[in-house]
Each structure stands twice: as structure tokens, then as C-alpha cells.
Design an enzyme around this catalytic site. Structure first.
Site, PDB file in Angstrom:
ATOM      1  N   HIS A  52       0.819  -1.223   0.000  1.00  0.00           N
ATOM      2  CA  HIS A  52       0.000   0.000   0.000  1.00  0.00           C
ATOM      3  C   HIS A  52       0.854   1.274   0.000  1.00  0.00           C
ATOM      4  O   HIS A  52       0.697   2.118  -0.897  1.00  0.00           O
ATOM      5  CB  HIS A  52      -0.965  -0.014   1.181  1.00  0.00           C
ATOM      6  N   HIS A  76       3.464   7.011   5.695  1.00  0.00           N
ATOM      7  CA  HIS A  76       2.237   7.658   6.169  1.00  0.00           C
ATOM      8  C   HIS A  76       1.412   6.822   7.135  1.00  0.00           C
ATOM      9  O   HIS A  76       0.573   7.359   7.870  1.00  0.00           O
ATOM     10  CB  HIS A  76       1.361   8.093   4.977  1.00  0.00           C
ATOM     11  N   GLU A  80       0.268   5.456  12.701  1.00  0.00           N
ATOM     12  CA  GLU A  80      -1.087   4.964  12.998  1.00  0.00           C
ATOM     13  C   GLU A  80      -1.108   3.465  13.268  1.00  0.00           C
ATOM     14  O   GLU A  80      -1.861   2.992  14.127  1.00  0.00           O
ATOM     15  CB  GLU A  80      -2.007   5.293  11.818  1.00  0.00           C
ATOM     16  N   ASP A  81      -0.277   2.713  12.550  1.00  0.00           N
ATOM     17  CA  ASP A  81      -0.396   1.246  12.592  1.00  0.00           C
ATOM     18  C   ASP A  81       0.769   0.523  13.258  1.00  0.00           C
ATOM     19  O   ASP A  81       0.789  -0.713  13.303  1.00  0.00           O
ATOM     20  CB  ASP A  81      -0.571   0.703  11.168  1.00  0.00           C
ATOM     21  N   ASP A 143      -3.242   8.336  -1.089  1.00  0.00           N
ATOM     22  CA  ASP A 143      -3.623   7.258  -0.169  1.00  0.00           C
ATOM     23  C   ASP A 143      -5.055   6.803  -0.444  1.00  0.00           C
ATOM     24  O   ASP A 143      -5.344   5.601  -0.558  1.00  0.00           O
ATOM     25  CB  ASP A 143      -3.486   7.777   1.267  1.00  0.00           C
ATOM     26  N   ASP A 265     -22.228  16.566 -25.526  1.00  0.00           N
ATOM     27  CA  ASP A 265     -20.778  16.522 -25.251  1.00  0.00           C
ATOM     28  C   ASP A 265     -20.300  15.298 -24.470  1.00  0.00           C
ATOM     29  O   ASP A 265     -19.427  15.411 -23.611  1.00  0.00           O
ATOM     30  CB  ASP A 265     -20.291  17.813 -24.575  1.00  0.00           C
TER      31      ASP A 265
END
Length: 725
Positions: A52, A76, A80-81, A143, A265
Site C-alpha cells: 500500500h 504515512h 497509525e499502525d 492514499d 458533449d
């Protein structure tokens, strides 16, 4: 150092535009650290978790973001993890990387009463971080894009929640940042889960005649190339064809209740040239060979969209009667049209990087982004209200209004001239008394339309917005500013009312004393009241009585002898009061006094007396326009008596929009305030403006101000002012 073929592919992409060894070494270090931290973690798909952040970083590399943002993409999720802290990231890499990671990291182990509150808090945290650093949202969009690409592995409830959130928050954010390619993919992938039946239907309709459409597009491209080839400067132009994305077609089918075949269009041709002047040249050639559809031409080069998008748009009837949208732009415009802010600020190694300079430039280019920064600084901590305000004021802005100087102001549908005024400046909104739209006076409740040219009429002496404005404005920003003004205004009126109560009570008890903050602190600090205005406010609210203040004064500061002296002095002053006018002239008993008919002074006004030749003293308001024309040596000091029990005539002038119920509402409001009307006269002009002159009876400026506050609640009224002041 971890070896991974998937990282090698991303790394090669990065090396195409980043060459400094120090930066590449930091990116390799970020991958190694992320790989180690996530090594025992797996996604719902069964893939190793490191896939990821690698895919997120690949999306970022395709946008050519800088080294710190790339590192943040790889890292990133580690805060958090995993057990990693932001402090560790700042130490291992740099504070810039840690700051971006913090911006995209969800709130921690706080307890929330509902999933909605948690989501709102996460969105608020992200938006606030984004307002300080644009890279936060670019990393977050990458993300979210990869998460949407792998959403099939989530539960149905999770898919629906994430898709809805994407359509409400992330796709509009991508749109506002001009990142069309990401926006379009987020929209299409969200629709796939939120309305699967319509998604499949439109996909099928697009595929059914794809070969036929592709052939038509190819023929159109071939024909246009032939028409442009006779111009040597247009030989190397690029021409592309495409079909609108699924969600764009869906919106037209659902919101405009159209069938697939009825949508204009769906097919689009894009012509990309080198210079701006060539855009207009191509437009002339195309209009010379094809029939343009009226009212379908838009010049976003001369007037760019708020997300920096620039292009010429025209809709033409092409081969076999097919309708085509043609977009004409330069190569730079095309890059910005696809990747928006990311393309404009793509990383360049030969340019010295400065986050502050970049943020400043973004604010200059994206006006709404600068507004978001200001708005975020004013936010009051309520996450749900903050996020809803951002969604309503910024994500739903699709009406483009012009100032008289040609500046474009974007607002949500349903916005009024009041929203327009407050979007420009708070003071403009607070002092507005009317709006001219396309050279015509329009009511403040008028719903603005794209292309309207709006000029705001102001009056510096305006009493400001009324509570009824809150019923017609659309934007949260305008509502917030109006509420702030009304709260302050109501506070000022309550303070004045409290002060008036104290002065009346002092007069009744014959107390001549000037209250101070020190007196208030000594006597009312236990009530958390420390200033004189705070005391007046509490009295105005009815929480503390003026008699309580008198009790403190008599008990703390005056002896019996002092009270007697004050009573005698007060009695002497009362003897000099003229019973008809309520005006005191020191040293004169029963003087001949008359109130001026030009300015109609009332108790509470600052006044001045003028000694006439044979007609006594005429009392004027100190701001009366006629006072300056009188002989100054004849002016004397006068003041209002302490206990006046009569009413005075006063003339006010009301400016309003013409409305059949205007006079009725004015008279009802005056009667509701228990005041009498002596006369009323209304005149209308050709600009649909009404001027109402009213003569009424009032006892004081406090009473008059309360009436004016209530009259301002009438939606048609723009301004109220006293005559001759």
C-alpha cells in the site's frame, strides 16, 4: 537495506526527476524503515502491507512531488499502525516529513460517541493540516486513490461508507485543487459502490457503441488535423479524443433527468498547442468548419476557474450530426488541467525549496485556499460544524460571480448578494444596504447566477445585518459573520440598557458618583464580574439589579452627611429643569427652551443650546447639520434632566426594496415596540427602491435603538438613519 522489486519500479520513477544522492538515500531509508515496521502486517487482500505505501508513493512520483512528500508517502501509516512516534520520524528523517505524516494520520485513541463524530474529527484534523501545508492533502489523495482501487476486499458496509466519504470529501478536494485525473477516478470508483446499477448501466451504454464512437472520434481528429495543417505554427499541435467519465454522465442523467442519448458533449476533442494566441487561432479554424452550438462557448483562459483550470470550451456539431465538446489549451494548461496544484508546483531540483514560499504562492493562485487558511484560524473546535462548513462553502461552489472590476468570486448554488459581500470582506457585508446585479437594484434575497456582475451598495452609518439575513444566506461563512455581529450588537444594547438602569436608579436616589472598574472588582468579583461593562451587561440581562449597585454604593462609599449634600445639590439641579422639554440649563430657572425641528433631539443624544434673538434657547443634536451654520458664540452647554417622563418626536428615514407589505410590516413593528406614529410617507424610484420617512414618538435613544434593531429584521429594509444627522 531491503531489496524489493516493487520498490525498484517506484524508485526508477523517482530517479527520472530526482537526482541528488542525499535525497535518494533518504527515500531509500524511508522504504527500509516502512518495510521493517510493516513486515508482519497484511491487508484485507492478503498482500503484504508494504504494498500500500509503495503504491501511494508511485502515485506521488507520477505527480513529481518532492523528496519529503515521497518519504511521507512511504511512512504515512507507520505512526497509525505501528509503535513508531512522530518524534522518532522527525529525528530519523526531518520535522517536515513528520509534519506531513501527522497531517494524514487519523486521530489516536480518543473516545467518540459515534462513528460520525470520529470521522468529522479526522476530516477536521486533515483539513486544518492541509491549510498549513498543501502536501498533506496530496499525500492523502494518493492514499485514498489506492484504497479505492482495492476496495473490493472490504465488507459491504465499509465499501459504502468509504465510497460516500470519498464522494463527499476527497473527490471535491481533488476538484478544487484542479487534479482532474484523480478526481474523475475517485468519482467513478465511488459510484461503482454507491449506485452499482446505474454504474453498470452507463458502463454498458458507453461500451455498446464504443467502436463506432472511437471511429467517429478518429475521423474528427483526422479532419481537424487537416484543417489545422495549412498553418505552419499549428503543425505540431496534439489532438486527443475521449468519452466523459462515468460519474459526469451519471450526474447529467440523474440531476437533469436525461437519457444517455440526450446528453450533449459525451464525446470530447482536446487540441493542445504551444502558445495562448494559438488557442484562439484554433478556435477560429474550428468555428469556420463546424457549426458551434449557441451559448456553449466558455473562455476559461481569460477567466480561469478557481482551481487554476484554463482552456477554451466550445460545443460543435461534427461528423454525422454528433455533438462534440472541443477543449483548446496549451501544454502547460493541459498539465495543470490533469494534475492541478501538483503540476504547478512539481518538484524542481534547480529551484530552492521553501514551504512558506510555496504556501504563499498557492494562496495567490488559489484564492479559496487562502480563504480556507483564514477560516481554519477562526474555527471554534466543533469538528462536525467545521467540516460541514467547508463542504458547503468550498466543495459545493459552482456559481461564478463577477465583481465590477472583473474578479471572479465562486459561491455555492443558492447564494445571495449577502454571501457575495461577506466572501469579499466582513466589513463590506456588515455595512451593505443593497445590491446592484447586472445594473439593476435587486433584493438581498436574490439567488445569484453564474455570470452575474454584482456591486454592493454600502452605508458606513448602516445598523448592520439583521437576524432575518440568517434565513436567506447560503454560506456558513456569512452566517458566522452575521451571528458575530449580532452577538456584539446585542451585547452593546444590553450594556447601554444596564447603564441606563443604573443612571435612573442613581438619579432616583440622588447619588452623584462615577462608577469605576476598581469599584466593580471590589464589590462584584465574586460574581466573576471585573469590569464596568461586565456589570452593565449583567444588569441589562436582568441577572443583577441596579438597586443592588445602589446598595453597594450607599453602603461602601457614602456617609450620611455626603448623601445629604448630594440630595441638596440634586434638588437644586432639578429646580432648573424645564418641565416641557426635559432640558437643564445650569444657573437658569424656567428658561424659555425649544427643541429644534431639524434634528429632533431626544434624551440620550449629546445636545447643544443656541441662544436666539428673542425666541429663547433652541436645543440641537450636537451632530445636527444646521449647527455648523450658527454663530458659535451663541452656543451654550445644556443637558438632559435626570428623570424625564415624556415622549419626544423623532424623524427617521428608511431605505428599502419595494414590496407591497413593506409599510404594513414597518407599522406593525413600531406598534409592537409600543411607540406611536405621528406621520409616515413613502416614495418609490425607478430603481425599485423605496424611501420611507417616519415621524414617531420615543422616550430615549435606548428605546429608539431597540426599535431600529427590530425594524432591521424586516428583510426588505437596507438602511435606517435619523434625519439631518
Amino acid at each position: 537495506m531491503a531489496s524489493d522489486a516493487r520498490f525498484e519500479a517506484v524508485y526508477n520513477e523517482i530517479c527520472s526527476y530526482i537526482h541528488k544522492e542525499k535525497d535518494l538515500a533518504m527515500i531509500q531509508k524511508a522504504f527500509d524503515f516502512a518495510f521493517e515496521q510493516h513486515k508482519d502486517q497484511y491487508r484485507k487482500s492478503g498482500e503484504a502491507y508494504i504494498v500500500h505505501p509503495l503504491c501511494v508513493t508511485k502515485i506521488l512520483a507520477e505527480l513529481h512531488v518532492g523528496p519529503n512528500a515521497l518519504c511521507a508517502g512511504l511512512l504515512h501509516d507507520v505512526v497509525e499502525d505501528t509503535e513508531t512516534t512522530l518524534e522518532e520520524l522527525a529525528e530519523m528523517f526531518n520535522p517536515d516529513v513528520a509534519s506531513i505524516v501527522d497531517g494524514v494520520t487519523k486521530v489516536g485513541k480518543l473516545s467518540f460517541s459515534s462513528l460520525e463524530k470520529r470521522q468529522a474529527t479526522n476530516h477536521q484534523k486533515m483539513l486544518l493540516a492541509m491549510s498549513k501545508d498543501i502536501r498533506v492533502i496530496i499525500v492523502k489523495l494518493a492514499d485514498r486513490l489506492h484504497n479505492m482501487r482495492t476496495l473490493d476486499f472490504m465488507s459491504n458496509d465499509s465499501r459504502m461508507r468509504i465510497a460516500e466519504e470519498t464522494l463527499e470529501i476527497y473527490a471535491p478536494l481533488a476538484d478544487r485543487l484542479g487534479m482532474f485525473s484523480i478526481k474523475a477516478e475517485l468519482e467513478d470508483r465511488s459510484l461503482k459502490y454507491l449506485d452499482s446499477a446505474m454504474y453498470q448501466k452507463i458502463t454498458s451504454l458507453v461500451k455498446n457503441k464504443r467502436q463506432e464512437r472511437d471511429s467517429t472520434i478518429d475521423n474528427m481528429i483526422s479532419n481537424i488535423k487537416e484543417y489545422l495543417s495549412i498553418y505552419s505554427n499549428l503543425d505540431d499541435c496534439i489532438i486527443k479524443g475521449r468519452i466523459k467519465n462515468i460519474y459526469s454522465i451519471y450526474k447529467k442523467m440523474v440531476t437533469q433527468d436525461k437519457e444517455f442519448e440526450d446528453i450533449y458533449d459525451i464525446l470530447a476533442i482536446r487540441v493542445i498547442v504551444n502558445k495562448i494566441e494559438e488557442c484562439y487561432q484554433v478556435l477560429g479554424v474550428i468555428h469556420g468548419h463546424y457549426t458551434p452550438i449557441p451559448k456553449r462557448f466558455k473562455d476559461y483562459i481569460a477567466v480561469p476557474k478557481p482551481n487554476m483550470y484554463q482552456s477554451l470550451h466550445t460545443t460543435i456539431i461534427g461528423i454525422d450530426g454528433q455533438t462534440f465538446e472541443v477543449q483548446i489549451r496549451t501544454k502547460e494548461m493541459d498539465m495543470i488541467a490533469e494534475n492541478g496544484v501538483a503540476a504547478h508546483w512539481a518538484y524542481k531540483e534547480n529551484v530552492e525549496y521553501s514551504k512558506d514560499r510555496e504556501q504563499f504562492e498557492i494562496g495567490q493562485k488559489l484564492k479559496w485556499y487562502a480563504e480556507l487558511l483564514n477560516y481554519s484560524e477562526e474555527e471554534d473546535g466543533n469538528a462536525e460544524e467545521f467540516v460541514e462548513s467547508i463542504k458547503g462553502d468550498y466543495f459545493d461552489s459552482n456559481v461564478y460571480i463577477y465583481t465590477p472590476t472583473g474578479e471572479v468570486i465562486d459561491l455555492p448554488s443558492g447564494s445571495t448578494p449577502i454571501d457575495f459581500a461577506y466572501k469579499i470582506h466582513t466589513n463590506l457585508g456588515n455595512s451593505m444596504v443593497g445590491a446592484i446585479v447586472n445594473n439593476k437594484m435587486m433584493p438581498l434575497s436574490y439567488e445569484l447566477k453564474t455570470g452575474d456582475i454584482v456591486s454592493i451598495r454600502i452605508n458606513k452609518n448602516s445598523f448592520g445585518p439583521s437576524e432575518d439575513w440568517l434565513k436567506i444566506v447560503k454560506t456558513s461563512h456569512a452566517k458566522h459573520k452575521i451571528k458575530s455581529f449580532l452577538n456584539k450588537q446585542n451585547k452593546d444594547i444590553l450594556i447601554a440598557s444596564g447603564k441606563d438602569d443604573v443612571e435612573k436608579e442613581f438619579a432616583f436616589k440622588q447619588i452623584d458618583l462615577e462608577l469605576t472598574d476598581r469599584f466593580v472588582k471590589e464589590n462584584f468579583s465574586k460574581n466573576n464580574i471585573t469590569t464596568l461593562n461586565d456589570l452593565y451587561l449583567e444588569i441589562g440581562k436582568g441577572i443583577i439589579s441596579a438597586k443592588t449597585v445602589v446598595g453597594k454604593v450607599l453602603g461602601n462609599t457614602m456617609t450620611h452627611e455626603e448623601q445629604l449634600q448630594k440630595q441638596m445639590a440634586k434638588t437644586n439641579r432639578i429646580l432648573t429643569t424645564n418641565s416641557d422639554t426635559g432640558v437643564v440649563v445650569e444657573g437658569l430657572k424656567n428658561p424659555q427652551i425649544k427643541l429644534a425641528n431639524c434634528c429632533f433631539p431626544i434624551p440620550g443624544d449629546e445636545i447643544s443650546g443656541y441662544v436666539t434673538k428673542g425666541n429663547g434657547i433652541v436645543v440641537h443634536h450636537k451632530c445636527c447639520k444646521n449647527l455648523n451654520q450658527l454663530e458659535h458664540e451663541r452656543l451654550i452647554d445644556v443637558e438632559w434632566a435626570s428623570d424625564i417622563k415624556r415622549q419626544y418626536p423623532i424623524c427617521i428615514k428608511v431605505t428599502a426594496s419595494q414590496h407591497p407589505g413593506l409599510l404594513g410590516e414597518i407599522m406593525n413593528t413600531i406598534n409592537a415596540n409600543k411607540m406611536s406614529i405621528a406621520s409616515i410617507n413613502a416614495v418609490n424610484n425607478k430603481n425599485l427602491t423605496a424611501f420611507v420617512n417616519i415621524k414617531l414618538l420615543t422616550s430615549s435613544t435606548i428605546e429608539l435603538e431597540k426599535l431600529i434593531v427590530n425594524m432591521k429584521k424586516i428583510p426588505y429594509i437596507h438602511n435606517i438613519e435619523r434625519e439631518n444627522l
